[in-house]
Motif scaffolding. Structure first.
Motif, PDB file in Angstrom:
ATOM      1  N   LEU A 191       8.253  17.991 -18.009  1.00  0.00           N
ATOM      2  CA  LEU A 191       7.795  16.605 -17.958  1.00  0.00           C
ATOM      3  C   LEU A 191       6.953  16.414 -16.701  1.00  0.00           C
ATOM      4  O   LEU A 191       7.312  16.912 -15.628  1.00  0.00           O
ATOM      5  CB  LEU A 191       9.006  15.677 -17.942  1.00  0.00           C
ATOM      6  N   ILE A 192       5.841  15.702 -16.822  1.00  0.00           N
ATOM      7  CA  ILE A 192       5.014  15.426 -15.639  1.00  0.00           C
ATOM      8  C   ILE A 192       5.751  14.448 -14.737  1.00  0.00           C
ATOM      9  O   ILE A 192       6.062  13.318 -15.140  1.00  0.00           O
ATOM     10  CB  ILE A 192       3.637  14.862 -16.040  1.00  0.00           C
ATOM     11  N   ASP A 193       6.070  14.906 -13.540  1.00  0.00           N
ATOM     12  CA  ASP A 193       6.730  14.069 -12.546  1.00  0.00           C
ATOM     13  C   ASP A 193       5.802  13.915 -11.348  1.00  0.00           C
ATOM     14  O   ASP A 193       4.628  14.331 -11.374  1.00  0.00           O
ATOM     15  CB  ASP A 193       8.068  14.673 -12.132  1.00  0.00           C
ATOM     16  N   SER A 194       6.304  13.332 -10.276  1.00  0.00           N
ATOM     17  CA  SER A 194       5.476  13.068  -9.110  1.00  0.00           C
ATOM     18  C   SER A 194       4.916  14.350  -8.514  1.00  0.00           C
ATOM     19  O   SER A 194       3.749  14.398  -8.103  1.00  0.00           O
ATOM     20  CB  SER A 194       6.295  12.310  -8.055  1.00  0.00           C
ATOM     21  N   ASN A 195       5.710  15.398  -8.481  1.00  0.00           N
ATOM     22  CA  ASN A 195       5.269  16.666  -7.913  1.00  0.00           C
ATOM     23  C   ASN A 195       4.120  17.282  -8.721  1.00  0.00           C
ATOM     24  O   ASN A 195       3.123  17.759  -8.165  1.00  0.00           O
ATOM     25  CB  ASN A 195       6.441  17.647  -7.847  1.00  0.00           C
ATOM     26  N   ILE A 196       4.261  17.247 -10.048  1.00  0.00           N
ATOM     27  CA  ILE A 196       3.200  17.799 -10.901  1.00  0.00           C
ATOM     28  C   ILE A 196       1.960  16.914 -10.853  1.00  0.00           C
ATOM     29  O   ILE A 196       0.825  17.413 -10.786  1.00  0.00           O
ATOM     30  CB  ILE A 196       3.712  17.976 -12.348  1.00  0.00           C
ATOM     31  N   TRP A 197       2.156  15.584 -10.894  1.00  0.00           N
ATOM     32  CA  TRP A 197       1.036  14.641 -10.839  1.00  0.00           C
ATOM     33  C   TRP A 197       0.090  14.975  -9.689  1.00  0.00           C
ATOM     34  O   TRP A 197      -1.130  15.009  -9.856  1.00  0.00           O
ATOM     35  CB  TRP A 197       1.582  13.220 -10.674  1.00  0.00           C
TER      36      TRP A 197
END
Length: 288
Positions: free
Chosen positions: A167-173
């Motif tokens: 899932l795209i989270d803050s780290n991936i964003w």
């Protein structure tokens, strides 16, 4: 104010939503601006009683609709489309409604619209690309915009154990790069994480491909896709898109896909996922 393209105050956006809802093709990107989910600007012929409206999403898509005969507005519109002030330095693609606008633009721009299909029938690919570059700063190009309808069924796609879907989270964003990515469609990271959804196919710490909600309204979810350049052409986008389609099915969202027909990668990917053409419209690349 009357006469030209006047910036519409945000407290007037709600009045435009009802007009927007009557347009019979995908306008979610414009709705996102009106509902303050995405950055953009809205112009109208009249701030108090708008009859002609132009909505520009900051990603580079815009929508023109309403009365075609507002002379002052049309003069400003011609100036804007031909980038007479030189302020536009990136792509912007325009859709119009009703259909009468297409003939109106032909008259308004007086020979400044070049139909891509006409050129494509006259020149081989290399010459065509040179021709496009030659005229891009002086002419509007007419392409084709495809609206798709999802007719597929949920599929399980086997993924090599080397890759994981997250899932795209803050780290991936923070690490997503490319031209079709969430930060260009959502007002902020916080807005996306609260109201949007997206998945990333990962190879260790590498972001291989993403599929995300570029727009999400009621039970409609429009899909945006980006694959890192070194991973393209290997079917990774299809894998991560299928994850988002599974999410849509489980959560009763209708998946939405639109693209320029000439964007063969996006067009073929949509077909492979079970989308079928439902409508093709003129799509204008403005001078930049």
């Amino acid at each position: 104010m009357n006469g030209g393209m006047n910036v519409l105050p945000q407290n007037k956006y709600g009045e435009i939503l009802e007009q927007l809802s009557r347009i019979p093709f995908n306008t979610l990107f414009a709705r996102s601006v009106l509902e303050l989910k995405a950055n953009g600007l809205v112009w109208a012929d009249n701030q108090d009683n708008p009859k002609t409206v132009f909505i520009a999403n900051s990603y580079g898509m815009s929508l023109l609709f309403g009365d075609t005969e507002r002379q002052g507005f049309n003069t400003s519109l011609r100036h804007y489309m031909l980038n007479k002030d030189g302020e536009r330095s990136k792509y912007e693609y325009l859709q119009v409604y009703p259909d009468k606008w297409n003939s109106k633009l032909q008259a308004l721009l007086k020979g400044k619209i070049i139909n891509h299909d006409t050129l494509a029938n006259q020149y081989p690919q290399r010459e065509l690309e040179a021709m496009l570059e030659k005229h891009r700063k002086s002419h509007v190009f007419q392409w084709q915009r495809v609206n798709f309808k999802y007719a597929g069924t949920n599929k399980t796609i086997n993924i090599d154990p080397q890759y994981k879907i997250k899932l795209i989270d803050s780290n991936i964003w923070e690490r997503i790069e490319g031209s079709v990515i969430p930060k260009y469609f959502w007002k902020s990271e916080e807005n996306f994480l609260l109201d949007g959804i997206g998945y990333a196919l990962m190879n260790g710490n590498d972001i291989v491909s993403i599929a995300f909600s570029s727009c999400k309204h009621e039970n409609y979810l429009e899909i945006g896709v980006e694959t890192a350049e070194k991973y393209r052409g290997r079917g990774f986008a299809r894998q991560v898109c299928q994850e988002l389609l599974t999410y849509c099915q489980k959560n009763n969202y209708i998946p939405v896909w639109t693209c320029r027909k000439e964007n063969t990668g996006s067009y073929k990917l949509a077909k492979s996922l079970g989308f079928i053409e439902s409508l093709i419209l003129p799509y204008y690349e403005l001078v930049h």
